[in-house]
Design an enzyme around this catalytic site. Sequence first.
Site, PDB file in Angstrom:
ATOM      1  N   GLY A 173     -13.294  52.306 -30.013  1.00 16.70           N
ATOM      2  CA  GLY A 173     -13.460  51.491 -28.577  1.00 16.70           C
ATOM      3  C   GLY A 173     -11.599  51.448 -27.976  1.00 16.70           C
ATOM      4  N   HIS A 174     -10.929  51.720 -28.839  1.00 19.01           N
ATOM      5  CA  HIS A 174      -9.593  51.756 -28.036  1.00 19.01           C
ATOM      6  C   HIS A 174      -9.825  53.384 -27.466  1.00 19.01           C
ATOM      7  CE1 HIS A 174      -8.232  48.890 -31.280  1.00 19.01           C
ATOM      8  NE2 HIS A 174      -7.507  48.670 -30.021  1.00 19.01           N
ATOM      9  N   HIS A 196      -9.728  51.963 -33.059  1.00 20.29           N
ATOM     10  CA  HIS A 196     -10.961  52.952 -33.907  1.00 20.29           C
ATOM     11  C   HIS A 196     -11.515  53.364 -32.387  1.00 20.29           C
ATOM     12  CE1 HIS A 196     -11.847  49.136 -31.449  1.00 20.29           C
ATOM     13  NE2 HIS A 196     -11.723  48.497 -32.502  1.00 20.29           N
ATOM     14  N   SER A 231     -13.428  46.422 -34.085  1.00 17.91           N
ATOM     15  CA  SER A 231     -12.634  45.659 -33.466  1.00 17.91           C
ATOM     16  C   SER A 231     -11.719  46.029 -35.133  1.00 17.91           C
ATOM     17  CB  SER A 231     -13.253  44.356 -33.809  1.00 17.91           C
ATOM     18  OG  SER A 231     -12.132  43.168 -34.166  1.00 17.91           O
ATOM     19  N   SER A 232     -10.539  46.142 -34.959  1.00 14.09           N
ATOM     20  CA  SER A 232      -9.844  46.081 -35.366  1.00 14.09           C
ATOM     21  C   SER A 232      -9.768  45.219 -37.202  1.00 14.09           C
ATOM     22  CB  SER A 232      -8.310  46.121 -35.679  1.00 14.09           C
ATOM     23  OG  SER A 232      -7.719  47.234 -33.648  1.00 14.09           O
ATOM     24  N   ARG A 233     -10.827  43.939 -36.595  1.00 11.41           N
ATOM     25  CA  ARG A 233     -10.738  43.016 -38.087  1.00 11.41           C
ATOM     26  C   ARG A 233     -11.651  42.831 -38.277  1.00 11.41           C
ATOM     27  NH1 ARG A 233      -7.653  39.592 -33.318  1.00 11.41           N
ATOM     28  NH2 ARG A 233      -6.490  38.421 -34.420  1.00 11.41           N
ATOM     29  N   GLN A 289      -9.479  37.881 -21.800  1.00  8.28           N
ATOM     30  CA  GLN A 289      -8.388  38.523 -21.745  1.00  8.28           C
ATOM     31  C   GLN A 289      -8.721  39.451 -20.430  1.00  8.28           C
ATOM     32  OE1 GLN A 289      -6.488  40.304 -24.721  1.00  8.28           O
ATOM     33  NE2 GLN A 289      -6.846  42.394 -23.868  1.00  8.28           N
TER      34      GLN A 289
HETATM   35  P1  AMP Z   1      -6.804  45.347 -29.353  1.00  8.27           P
HETATM   36  O1  AMP Z   1      -5.872  46.536 -30.197  1.00  8.27           O
HETATM   37  O2  AMP Z   1      -7.272  44.773 -30.379  1.00  8.27           O
HETATM   38  O3  AMP Z   1      -5.732  44.529 -29.104  1.00  8.27           O
HETATM   39  O4  AMP Z   1      -7.764  45.815 -28.149  1.00  8.27           O
HETATM   40  C1  AMP Z   1      -6.714  47.270 -27.782  1.00  8.27           C
HETATM   41  C2  AMP Z   1      -7.464  46.764 -26.100  1.00  8.27           C
HETATM   42  O5  AMP Z   1      -9.243  47.413 -26.316  1.00  8.27           O
HETATM   43  C3  AMP Z   1      -8.149  45.612 -25.545  1.00  8.27           C
HETATM   44  O6  AMP Z   1      -8.533  45.965 -24.054  1.00  8.27           O
HETATM   45  C4  AMP Z   1      -9.486  45.329 -25.984  1.00  8.27           C
HETATM   46  O7  AMP Z   1     -10.698  44.810 -25.312  1.00  8.27           O
HETATM   47  C5  AMP Z   1     -10.577  46.692 -26.426  1.00  8.27           C
HETATM   48  N1  AMP Z   1     -11.302  47.002 -27.676  1.00  8.27           N
HETATM   49  C6  AMP Z   1     -11.414  46.341 -28.224  1.00  8.27           C
HETATM   50  N2  AMP Z   1     -12.388  46.785 -29.222  1.00  8.27           N
HETATM   51  C7  AMP Z   1     -13.294  47.175 -28.279  1.00  8.27           C
HETATM   52  C8  AMP Z   1     -14.048  47.946 -28.085  1.00  8.27           C
HETATM   53  N3  AMP Z   1     -15.120  47.732 -29.384  1.00  8.27           N
HETATM   54  N4  AMP Z   1     -14.539  48.501 -27.040  1.00  8.27           N
HETATM   55  C9  AMP Z   1     -14.267  48.633 -26.346  1.00  8.27           C
HETATM   56  N5  AMP Z   1     -13.349  48.060 -25.767  1.00  8.27           N
HETATM   57  C10 AMP Z   1     -12.334  47.338 -27.320  1.00  8.27           C
END
Ligand code: AMP
Length: 291
Positions: free
Chosen positions: A36-37, A34, A185-187, A153
């Site tokens: 954020g990533h 998304h 969030s993916s969730r 984390q």
């Molecule tokens: P994940 O795929 O959820 O393990 O997240 C991968 C990376 O993306 C991690 O460093 C997360 O902190 C970051 N991340 C997840 N959601 C967001 C967001 N809304 N904004 C910025 N970074 C994010």
Amino acid sequence: MELIALPGEMRAASRRARAGGRRIGLVPTMGYLHDGHLSLVRRARELADFVVVSIFVNPTQFGPGEDLDRYPRDLDRDQDLCLAAGVDAVFVPESASIYPDGADTFVVPGAVAEPLCGASRPGHFRGVATVVTQLFHIVEPDVAVFGQKDYQQLQVIRRMVRDLHLAVEIVGEPTVREPDGLALSSRNAYLSPEERGRALALSQALDEASARVAAGEDRAAEVARRARRLLEEAGVRVDYAEVRHPETLEPVDRVSPRAVLALAGFVGNTRLIDNRVLVVPGAGGQRENTR
Ligand code: AMP
């Protein structure tokens, strides 16, 4: 853009890039990408010339009964997004190549991994630290970018890099939100429309806490209590609502000069987290981005 599955091939690609004088940036993810990533990818592109996105739903960071099996996945879409974002290589290893038969060596973080999500999800940060260490050894990045969304984390990884003298720079990026405040969030894909409405209580509680602190509230317990109440009133089953030291995550009495408000709760069956660094005005705490 290269799509790479084998650790050996990934390392070779990184080494070719480095031999060509390029700086290597890594963005570790579990996929279902998304904005954020993608903000982490943009940052990595500013800081490096060869950007690697890893996509791996890491089994060792999920506890029994958690959502490992139903975690959302869409590799085709993720690849399209990476291509459009200018990623140089997507590393998508099989579970068996990260954890070969009989793999039994782990990286175990210390006190910073104990409270908050570490307490609710035993073994979670051991899984995170282990896979991130492996990714660092496979990709050999100069810089790795993580989101402040997963605040604990980020602190666990910073501490691990320092303690183990890992030769990688860690960069933390601010949380990307929907226009109404919900942290991406993916969730979030699990949420029904009604649950999504309730989930807004997390960012609202953070906003409220920031406003209270800006208006002079300095008592950590009071800020945490108020945030918990807002979540409960919205029908969020609170896992934790805590004000903690921004680096060690130890308990604090005062917000001053700055502290992190960390929230986790269940909306229906979906566990969501969010956080905000609270900065007391004029207390000299303005060091990091506060979103
Ligand atoms: P994940 O795929 O959820 O393990 O997240 C991968 C990376 O993306 C991690 O460093 C997360 O902190 C970051 N991340 C997840 N959601 C967001 C967001 N809304 N904004 C910025 N970074 C994010």
